[in-house]
Design an enzyme around this catalytic site. Structure first.
Site, PDB file in Angstrom:
ATOM      1  N   ASP A  98       2.863  -1.886 -58.662  1.00 25.20           N
ATOM      2  CA  ASP A  98       2.556  -0.467 -58.784  1.00 25.20           C
ATOM      3  C   ASP A  98       1.575  -0.167 -57.659  1.00 25.20           C
ATOM      4  O   ASP A  98       0.404  -0.553 -57.716  1.00 25.20           O
ATOM      5  CB  ASP A  98       1.937  -0.179 -60.152  1.00 25.20           C
ATOM      6  CG  ASP A  98       1.567   1.292 -60.320  1.00 25.20           C
ATOM      7  OD1 ASP A  98       1.564   2.044 -59.327  1.00 25.20           O
ATOM      8  OD2 ASP A  98       1.259   1.696 -61.460  1.00 25.20           O
ATOM      9  N   SER A 156       6.686  15.364 -46.359  1.00 27.72           N
ATOM     10  CA  SER A 156       7.761  16.200 -46.888  1.00 27.72           C
ATOM     11  C   SER A 156       7.831  17.519 -46.137  1.00 27.72           C
ATOM     12  O   SER A 156       6.798  18.102 -45.781  1.00 27.72           O
ATOM     13  CB  SER A 156       7.532  16.483 -48.372  1.00 27.72           C
ATOM     14  OG  SER A 156       8.444  17.462 -48.851  1.00 27.72           O
ATOM     15  N   LYS A 168       1.422  15.529 -50.505  1.00 25.82           N
ATOM     16  CA  LYS A 168       2.091  15.379 -49.209  1.00 25.82           C
ATOM     17  C   LYS A 168       1.296  16.047 -48.090  1.00 25.82           C
ATOM     18  O   LYS A 168       1.320  15.602 -46.940  1.00 25.82           O
ATOM     19  CB  LYS A 168       3.508  15.938 -49.287  1.00 25.82           C
ATOM     20  CG  LYS A 168       4.446  15.096 -50.157  1.00 25.82           C
ATOM     21  CD  LYS A 168       4.555  13.668 -49.654  1.00 25.82           C
ATOM     22  CE  LYS A 168       5.591  12.865 -50.425  1.00 25.82           C
ATOM     23  NZ  LYS A 168       5.713  11.473 -49.931  1.00 25.82           N
ATOM     24  N   PRO A 172      11.066  14.334 -44.438  1.00 23.45           N
ATOM     25  CA  PRO A 172      12.489  14.530 -44.749  1.00 23.45           C
ATOM     26  C   PRO A 172      12.697  15.788 -45.581  1.00 23.45           C
ATOM     27  O   PRO A 172      11.740  16.409 -46.055  1.00 23.45           O
ATOM     28  CB  PRO A 172      12.833  13.280 -45.555  1.00 23.45           C
ATOM     29  CG  PRO A 172      11.548  12.928 -46.240  1.00 23.45           C
ATOM     30  CD  PRO A 172      10.427  13.366 -45.331  1.00 23.45           C
ATOM     31  N   ASN A 185       6.913   4.593 -47.866  1.00 24.03           N
ATOM     32  CA  ASN A 185       7.973   5.453 -48.372  1.00 24.03           C
ATOM     33  C   ASN A 185       7.857   5.729 -49.875  1.00 24.03           C
ATOM     34  O   ASN A 185       8.377   6.733 -50.355  1.00 24.03           O
ATOM     35  CB  ASN A 185       9.335   4.806 -48.079  1.00 24.03           C
ATOM     36  CG  ASN A 185      10.461   5.444 -48.847  1.00 24.03           C
ATOM     37  OD1 ASN A 185      10.826   6.586 -48.618  1.00 24.03           O
ATOM     38  ND2 ASN A 185      11.013   4.704 -49.811  1.00 24.03           N
ATOM     39  N   GLY A 238      17.542   4.438 -52.121  1.00 17.88           N
ATOM     40  CA  GLY A 238      17.312   5.671 -51.376  1.00 17.88           C
ATOM     41  C   GLY A 238      16.842   5.451 -49.958  1.00 17.88           C
ATOM     42  O   GLY A 238      17.375   4.616 -49.219  1.00 17.88           O
ATOM     43  N   TYR A 283       2.702  17.766 -56.059  1.00 15.41           N
ATOM     44  CA  TYR A 283       3.474  17.059 -55.033  1.00 15.41           C
ATOM     45  C   TYR A 283       3.095  17.548 -53.640  1.00 15.41           C
ATOM     46  O   TYR A 283       2.829  16.749 -52.735  1.00 15.41           O
ATOM     47  CB  TYR A 283       4.965  17.277 -55.279  1.00 15.41           C
ATOM     48  CG  TYR A 283       5.855  16.668 -54.217  1.00 15.41           C
ATOM     49  CD1 TYR A 283       6.136  15.304 -54.235  1.00 15.41           C
ATOM     50  CD2 TYR A 283       6.420  17.442 -53.214  1.00 15.41           C
ATOM     51  CE1 TYR A 283       6.962  14.731 -53.262  1.00 15.41           C
ATOM     52  CE2 TYR A 283       7.238  16.884 -52.248  1.00 15.41           C
ATOM     53  CZ  TYR A 283       7.500  15.533 -52.277  1.00 15.41           C
ATOM     54  OH  TYR A 283       8.306  14.979 -51.310  1.00 15.41           O
ATOM     55  N   ASP A 329       8.401  -2.658 -54.161  1.00 16.64           N
ATOM     56  CA  ASP A 329       8.753  -1.583 -55.083  1.00 16.64           C
ATOM     57  C   ASP A 329       8.207  -1.931 -56.455  1.00 16.64           C
ATOM     58  O   ASP A 329       7.798  -3.071 -56.710  1.00 16.64           O
ATOM     59  CB  ASP A 329      10.273  -1.394 -55.148  1.00 16.64           C
ATOM     60  CG  ASP A 329      10.669   0.034 -55.531  1.00 16.64           C
ATOM     61  OD1 ASP A 329      10.193   0.517 -56.583  1.00 16.64           O
ATOM     62  OD2 ASP A 329      11.448   0.658 -54.810  1.00 16.64           O
TER      63      ASP A 329
END
Length: 260
Positions: free
Chosen positions: A74, A153, A170, A196, A101, A30, A166, A50
């Protein structure tokens, strides 16, 4: 050359990040892959972090001609972040750029949301950014140069149901970005955020679905579904020398959705 409205164009290949070392989290696919590859094209070496090994991303980075490694952790776990910190520094002796990210964006009905799930969503989307910033900002301070770019976001400017944890996380990212920018500015480190929109990444298609993605696109000024490559320009600018006098800011790259 002029492009038709909504037509994607490829990013220029430059050396604007030549010699820099960039850490990109959530780099196995992604946004993370797209950001890693564009930074590599612009001259940076890449540390792809990751939960799973980002081997495909690093293979592509090496094909571009840049050095790269992948580290697994993690990022919501302080001990695991601490465990990879030495490996990040050992890769090239320093860290210049951090792109935070990594994140998840599940829809959760607030009536069914329990505290453990709330905490997990906060930890992955917000706590991980703090932990990674702490892991790299010492290196940046030593070199009097650093760029931290946090992914937030555009949902913060919208009214989206079932996204309480969420959007809380953000929103915290934006506040964290502004506050950290103040504390790190004396050391030549800038801290900015990018917002984004819902995009056709594997995660976006899994959690949101093509029908909703298309509906979102219809509300945008630029009426096409966003892709991972649509935010790399903003990230590359914020992680470059061109951003030396800009910090604590949030750029929205969402096809004009937040204008409404």
């Amino acid at each position: 050359m002029r492009h038709a409205p909504g037509q994607e164009r490829s990013m220029p290949t430059t050396s604007s990040h030549s010699g820099r070392v960039a850490v990109v989290t959530g780099a196995a696919g992604g946004f993370g892959t797209a950001i890693s590859l564009e930074l590599a094209r612009r001259g940076a070496d890449i540390i792809a972090v990751d939960l799973k090994a980002a081997e495909d991303t690093i293979s592509a980075v090496r094909e571009i001609g840049r050095k790269g490694i992948t580290l697994q952790a993690d990022l919501a776990d302080p001990e695991q972040v601490e465990a990879i910190t030495a490996d990040m520094r050992a890769f090239a002796g320093r860290i210049d750029i951090l792109v935070n990210n990594a994140g998840i964006f599940p829809f959760r009905n607030v009536w069914e949301l329990d505290f453990a799930e709330w905490k997990r969503i906060q930890s992955i989307n917000l706590d991980s950014q703090f932990l990674m910033a702490k892991a790299v900002m010492g290196s940046m301070r030593e070199n009097s140069w650093g760029r931290i770019v946090n992914l937030a976001s555009n949902s913060l400017g919208l009214t989206v149901p079932d996204m309480v944890p969420y959007m809380a996380a953000k929103g915290g990212v934006v506040g964290f970005t502004r506050a950290l920018a103040t504390d790190l500015a004396p050391y030549g480190i800038t801290v900015n955020a990018v917002c984004p929109t819902a995009s056709s990444t594997p995660g976006g298609q899994t959690f949101i679905g093509d029908e909703v993605l298309q509906a979102v696109a219809e509300m945008q000024a630029i009426k096409r579904v966003g892709s991972a490559t649509d935010i790399v320009g903003a990230v590359c600018f914020l992680s470059s020398d061109d951003c030396a006098f800009m910090t604590g800011q949030t750029l929205v790259a969402d096809g004009g959705l937040m204008r409404v």
